[in-house]
Design a protein around this motif. Structure first.
Motif, PDB file in Angstrom:
ATOM      1  N   VAL A   1      -2.013  10.071   4.840  1.00  0.00           N
ATOM      2  CA  VAL A   1      -2.996   9.441   5.715  1.00  0.00           C
ATOM      3  C   VAL A   1      -4.377   9.949   5.312  1.00  0.00           C
ATOM      4  O   VAL A   1      -4.619  11.171   5.295  1.00  0.00           O
ATOM      5  N   TYR A   2      -5.272   9.026   4.955  1.00  0.00           N
ATOM      6  CA  TYR A   2      -6.654   9.350   4.641  1.00  0.00           C
ATOM      7  C   TYR A   2      -7.544   8.658   5.667  1.00  0.00           C
ATOM      8  O   TYR A   2      -7.603   7.426   5.712  1.00  0.00           O
TER       9      TYR A   2
ATOM     10  N   ARG B   1       0.835  -1.193   0.000  1.00  0.00           N
ATOM     11  CA  ARG B   1       0.000   0.000   0.000  1.00  0.00           C
ATOM     12  C   ARG B   1       0.872   1.246   0.000  1.00  0.00           C
ATOM     13  O   ARG B   1       1.919   1.293   0.646  1.00  0.00           O
ATOM     14  N   ASP B   2       0.425   2.234  -0.716  1.00  0.00           N
ATOM     15  CA  ASP B   2       1.182   3.486  -0.793  1.00  0.00           C
ATOM     16  C   ASP B   2       0.760   4.483   0.278  1.00  0.00           C
ATOM     17  O   ASP B   2       1.538   5.347   0.666  1.00  0.00           O
ATOM     18  N   PHE B   3      -0.502   4.388   0.744  1.00  0.00           N
ATOM     19  CA  PHE B   3      -1.036   5.354   1.704  1.00  0.00           C
ATOM     20  C   PHE B   3      -1.656   4.614   2.882  1.00  0.00           C
ATOM     21  O   PHE B   3      -1.971   3.428   2.813  1.00  0.00           O
ATOM     22  N   PHE B   4      -1.867   5.346   3.965  1.00  0.00           N
ATOM     23  CA  PHE B   4      -2.674   4.861   5.075  1.00  0.00           C
ATOM     24  C   PHE B   4      -4.118   5.281   4.805  1.00  0.00           C
ATOM     25  O   PHE B   4      -4.404   6.469   4.681  1.00  0.00           O
ATOM     26  N   VAL B   5      -5.018   4.318   4.714  1.00  0.00           N
ATOM     27  CA  VAL B   5      -6.429   4.601   4.435  1.00  0.00           C
ATOM     28  C   VAL B   5      -7.273   3.893   5.486  1.00  0.00           C
ATOM     29  O   VAL B   5      -7.199   2.661   5.625  1.00  0.00           O
ATOM     30  N   TYR B   6      -8.081   4.662   6.227  1.00  0.00           N
ATOM     31  CA  TYR B   6      -8.897   4.101   7.298  1.00  0.00           C
ATOM     32  C   TYR B   6     -10.335   4.599   7.163  1.00  0.00           C
ATOM     33  O   TYR B   6     -10.581   5.705   6.676  1.00  0.00           O
ATOM     34  N   THR B   7     -11.264   3.776   7.622  1.00  0.00           N
ATOM     35  CA  THR B   7     -12.656   4.165   7.797  1.00  0.00           C
ATOM     36  C   THR B   7     -13.043   3.804   9.224  1.00  0.00           C
ATOM     37  O   THR B   7     -13.073   2.621   9.596  1.00  0.00           O
TER      38      THR B   7
ATOM     39  N   PHE C   1       2.488   3.929  15.513  1.00  0.00           N
ATOM     40  CA  PHE C   1       1.696   5.092  15.894  1.00  0.00           C
ATOM     41  C   PHE C   1       0.261   4.653  16.126  1.00  0.00           C
ATOM     42  O   PHE C   1      -0.164   3.558  15.714  1.00  0.00           O
ATOM     43  N   THR C   2      -0.493   5.508  16.785  1.00  0.00           N
ATOM     44  CA  THR C   2      -1.905   5.260  17.056  1.00  0.00           C
ATOM     45  C   THR C   2      -2.721   6.432  16.531  1.00  0.00           C
ATOM     46  O   THR C   2      -2.390   7.589  16.804  1.00  0.00           O
ATOM     47  N   LEU C   3      -3.754   6.123  15.772  1.00  0.00           N
ATOM     48  CA  LEU C   3      -4.673   7.155  15.287  1.00  0.00           C
ATOM     49  C   LEU C   3      -5.982   6.995  16.059  1.00  0.00           C
ATOM     50  O   LEU C   3      -6.635   5.940  15.987  1.00  0.00           O
TER      51      LEU C   3
ATOM     52  N   PRO D   1     -16.423   7.777  15.134  1.00  0.00           N
ATOM     53  CA  PRO D   1     -15.909   8.650  16.191  1.00  0.00           C
ATOM     54  C   PRO D   1     -15.647   7.864  17.477  1.00  0.00           C
ATOM     55  O   PRO D   1     -16.435   7.014  17.885  1.00  0.00           O
ATOM     56  N   GLY D   2     -14.506   8.164  18.104  1.00  0.00           N
ATOM     57  CA  GLY D   2     -14.120   7.482  19.322  1.00  0.00           C
ATOM     58  C   GLY D   2     -13.306   6.217  19.120  1.00  0.00           C
ATOM     59  O   GLY D   2     -12.735   5.691  20.085  1.00  0.00           O
ATOM     60  N   ARG D   3     -13.221   5.723  17.873  1.00  0.00           N
ATOM     61  CA  ARG D   3     -12.451   4.510  17.609  1.00  0.00           C
ATOM     62  C   ARG D   3     -10.981   4.846  17.369  1.00  0.00           C
ATOM     63  O   ARG D   3     -10.609   5.980  17.058  1.00  0.00           O
ATOM     64  N   ARG D   4     -10.129   3.832  17.508  1.00  0.00           N
ATOM     65  CA  ARG D   4      -8.703   4.024  17.277  1.00  0.00           C
ATOM     66  C   ARG D   4      -8.147   2.857  16.475  1.00  0.00           C
ATOM     67  O   ARG D   4      -8.729   1.764  16.437  1.00  0.00           O
ATOM     68  N   VAL D   5      -7.020   3.106  15.824  1.00  0.00           N
ATOM     69  CA  VAL D   5      -6.337   2.073  15.059  1.00  0.00           C
ATOM     70  C   VAL D   5      -4.844   2.214  15.304  1.00  0.00           C
ATOM     71  O   VAL D   5      -4.315   3.332  15.401  1.00  0.00           O
ATOM     72  N   ARG D   6      -4.172   1.077  15.429  1.00  0.00           N
ATOM     73  CA  ARG D   6      -2.718   1.068  15.592  1.00  0.00           C
ATOM     74  C   ARG D   6      -2.080   0.619  14.297  1.00  0.00           C
ATOM     75  O   ARG D   6      -2.513  -0.359  13.685  1.00  0.00           O
ATOM     76  N   ASP D   7      -1.038   1.311  13.889  1.00  0.00           N
ATOM     77  CA  ASP D   7      -0.348   0.994  12.643  1.00  0.00           C
ATOM     78  C   ASP D   7       1.105   1.397  12.805  1.00  0.00           C
ATOM     79  O   ASP D   7       1.532   1.844  13.877  1.00  0.00           O
TER      80      ASP D   7
END
Length: 326
Positions: free
Chosen positions: A177-178, A54-60, A134-136, A63-69
């Protein structure tokens, strides 16, 4: 003291210019582009075994949720490099490029959602890589739609200015990051203005410059295509239509374009028609894919045709007069 202030000012200017230009180019490239001095590094999303496809970070996310990458920084230079790793927000430049806020500007969007694990500085040996977790975290009150930014690996070096002073230069490479926040999504491209500037043609056909401004009034990123044609009386098409692919527009951003329609005959009342079509793959609903059409009219006096007609009438008059005399 004056020399110190001058050096600081020059350093800020160089940092601003390099930071603004580098992220858009580097973020889109699969590998780092060598910078002056032979520096080169890449910044990409990580995978199970090093860098992912993958070339980019893409998340869906809601609100209030988090993702670790994690992001992988690879040193493509021949000497150790000390990187400063951080996140910031994205915006569109006046020429339509994807860019990230310069180091002197404070992030207020997705850049504040990203927390880099560990120390912000990483030293990577030549040919080596460093995985940076990192954590988003999406804030509970985040608005629905697309929020864009980037994770940056920056290298600061000292160089000598024109007057011999020492200047800090900040060079940056980033991974985009999207983050799309769930909720009511709106796809809306608007044509804010449409102006026509005919280029006068004394003989034959001429060109028409059409300037228009496209704004993303929705909350999702969008790209589109445009087609500009010119028609004369009775809707007859004139000249060669101009087409363009509108680069990706982030929510709230706008582009201004100028296209040229060539080979337009000045046939009196003319109309320029702009057709703006969002790309189907990026719209949030089928209705949003419908084209937007705007028109602008003007009068183009057909001086060439009028001149030919006057000459023809005068020639016919003289010919008949000669015949009458004879």
């Amino acid at each position: 003291m004056k020399a110190f202030r001058g050096a600081a000012t020059l350093a800020a200017a160089l940092t601003l210019a390099l930071s603004l230009a580098a992220p858009a180019q580097a973020a889109a490239a699969p590998a780092g582009t060598p910078a002056p001095g032979g520096l080169a590094w890449s910044v990409k999303p990580s995978g199970a075994k090093g860098q992912a496809r993958r070339d980019f970070f893409v998340y869906t996310l809601s609100p209030g949720r988090r993702v670790r990458d994690s992001v992988v920084i690879t040193n493509l230079s021949d000497r150790p490099l000390a990187f400063r790793v951080y996140a910031t927000d994205a915006f569109n430049t006046s020429d339509g490029s994807f860019a990230l806020l310069t180091a002197d500007r404070q992030a207020t969007g997705v850049g504040t959602w990203i927390s880099i694990a560990g120390a912000p500085a990483r030293t990577v040996q030549p040919g080596g890589s460093a995985r940076v977790p990192f954590t988003l975290t999406v804030p509970p009150g985040a608005t629905p739609g697309d929020h864009s930014g980037g994770v940056i690996a920056a290298v600061t070096e000292q160089t000598t200015g024109a007057q011999g002073q020492r200047v800090n230069v900040d060079r940056r490479v980033a991974a985009r990051v999207y983050a799309r926040v769930n909720g009511a999504l709106s796809s809306s491209l608007q044509v804010e203005s449409l102006k026509v500037a005919p280029e006068s043609a004394l003989l034959g056909t001429g060109s028409v410059l059409v300037t228009y401004r496209v704004r993303n009034a929705g909350n999702v990123r969008l790209a589109a295509t445009t087609r500009i044609g010119v028609s004369g009386p009775f809707g007859i098409g004139l000249g060669r239509a101009a087409t363009r692919r509108v680069p990706e527009l982030l929510p709230g951003n706008a582009y201004t374009f100028t296209d040229r329609v060539r080979g337009v005959f000045p046939a009196g009342p003319l109309t320029a028609t702009l057709k703006l079509t969002p790309l189907d793959a990026m719209v949030a609903s089928p209705d949003a894919a419908r084209p937007t059409v705007r028109t602008a009219g003007w009068w183009a006096a057909p001086w060439t045709a009028a001149g030919v007609l006057v000459i023809a009438v005068a020639a016919l008059f003289l010919l008949r007069r000669r015949r009458t005399r004879s």
